[in-house]
Design an enzyme around this catalytic site. Sequence first.
Site, PDB file in Angstrom:
ATOM      1  N   CYS A 135       0.838  -1.201   0.000  1.00 60.52           N
ATOM      2  CA  CYS A 135       0.000   0.000   0.000  1.00 60.52           C
ATOM      3  C   CYS A 135       0.872   1.251   0.000  1.00 60.52           C
ATOM      4  O   CYS A 135       0.637   2.193  -0.769  1.00 60.52           O
ATOM      5  CB  CYS A 135      -0.921  -0.005   1.220  1.00 60.52           C
ATOM      6  SG  CYS A 135      -2.146   1.330   1.208  1.00 60.52           S
ATOM      7  N   CYS A 136       1.898   1.262   0.855  1.00 59.06           N
ATOM      8  CA  CYS A 136       2.827   2.398   0.875  1.00 59.06           C
ATOM      9  C   CYS A 136       3.520   2.549  -0.475  1.00 59.06           C
ATOM     10  O   CYS A 136       3.778   3.667  -0.931  1.00 59.06           O
ATOM     11  CB  CYS A 136       3.873   2.206   1.972  1.00 59.06           C
ATOM     12  SG  CYS A 136       3.244   2.349   3.665  1.00 59.06           S
ATOM     13  N   CYS A 218      -1.041   8.644   6.977  1.00 56.64           N
ATOM     14  CA  CYS A 218      -2.396   8.369   6.500  1.00 56.64           C
ATOM     15  C   CYS A 218      -3.310   8.088   7.699  1.00 56.64           C
ATOM     16  O   CYS A 218      -2.878   7.528   8.709  1.00 56.64           O
ATOM     17  CB  CYS A 218      -2.388   7.169   5.554  1.00 56.64           C
ATOM     18  SG  CYS A 218      -1.589   7.495   3.965  1.00 56.64           S
ATOM     19  N   CYS A 221      -3.612   4.588   9.329  1.00 57.58           N
ATOM     20  CA  CYS A 221      -2.344   4.038   9.820  1.00 57.58           C
ATOM     21  C   CYS A 221      -1.698   4.888  10.902  1.00 57.58           C
ATOM     22  O   CYS A 221      -0.515   4.707  11.219  1.00 57.58           O
ATOM     23  CB  CYS A 221      -1.368   3.868   8.656  1.00 57.58           C
ATOM     24  SG  CYS A 221      -1.969   2.757   7.365  1.00 57.58           S
ATOM     25  N   CYS A 246       7.692   3.435   5.945  1.00 56.29           N
ATOM     26  CA  CYS A 246       6.906   3.234   4.728  1.00 56.29           C
ATOM     27  C   CYS A 246       7.791   2.909   3.536  1.00 56.29           C
ATOM     28  O   CYS A 246       7.303   2.490   2.492  1.00 56.29           O
ATOM     29  CB  CYS A 246       6.069   4.477   4.421  1.00 56.29           C
ATOM     30  SG  CYS A 246       7.059   5.950   4.122  1.00 56.29           S
TER      31      CYS A 246
END
EC number: 1.8.4.10
Length: 265
Positions: A135-136, A218, A221, A246
């Site tokens: 995702c990162c 985010c 997170c 990340c």
Amino acid sequence: MTTQSLKAEAVALEADVMALDAEAKALNDKLESLDLAGRLALIAGLEGRAVFTTSLGIEDQVITAAIGSNRLDIEVATLKTGRLFNETVALIDQTEETYDILIKRYYPEKADIDAYVAQYGMNGFYESVEARHACCGVRKLKPLARALDGASYWITGLRRGQSGNRATTPFAEADVERGLIKINPLADWGIETIQAHVAAEGIPVNPLHSRGYPSIGCEPCTRAIKPGEPERAGRWWWENDEKRECGLHVPEAASSIIPNASNAA
């Protein structure tokens, strides 16, 4: 390509790496004796494009204020991941207005997001480190690559006091993977110094900082920290690894696990 050509290419690459490292070390020595404005002015005066990437955190706001107030020739960019806090998004516009500067937004590609969701689910990052790194990779690393394309210097808000694995952060370091020099002008600033500077200069900051969020990423997170916890304890708090990053500043093997949009079902 012949063996001889491969050897020549390897020698040339090694020479480039050595030159980049030597430049970074020389810059580090020069930056150490300067104040923040002097450090940024030095980088702005070098040949080559300088880019500052801001996450709108308190230290990043200090750097943005210095760039804007001194009208320095440094590009300011941010990564609009699509999962930021509303407070962070609002601060982008406020900061542009305050310092009369442009903060260029870089977004993830829709095809990459669709591929990620197809493989892991919208919030799959909670399920595994691999999924979180992916995702990162989609929301941060790929947009960052576009932001830094063609840059010679990458300015960040990294500080030694942010976490244990950032404790030795230099003022300048070679980023061999990206072929540039990373500049950390606030490496030696403590959080108390940052806060005092912000108060003295009237720098706009994210209201989440006053609600227990010293480090803000985010929304899904990031959580507020408890008294006595490290500054970055609220980032990816469900993971056990103390080196939670990340991949922007600490390369991680799993960050290469980025779903290929062409393979999305």
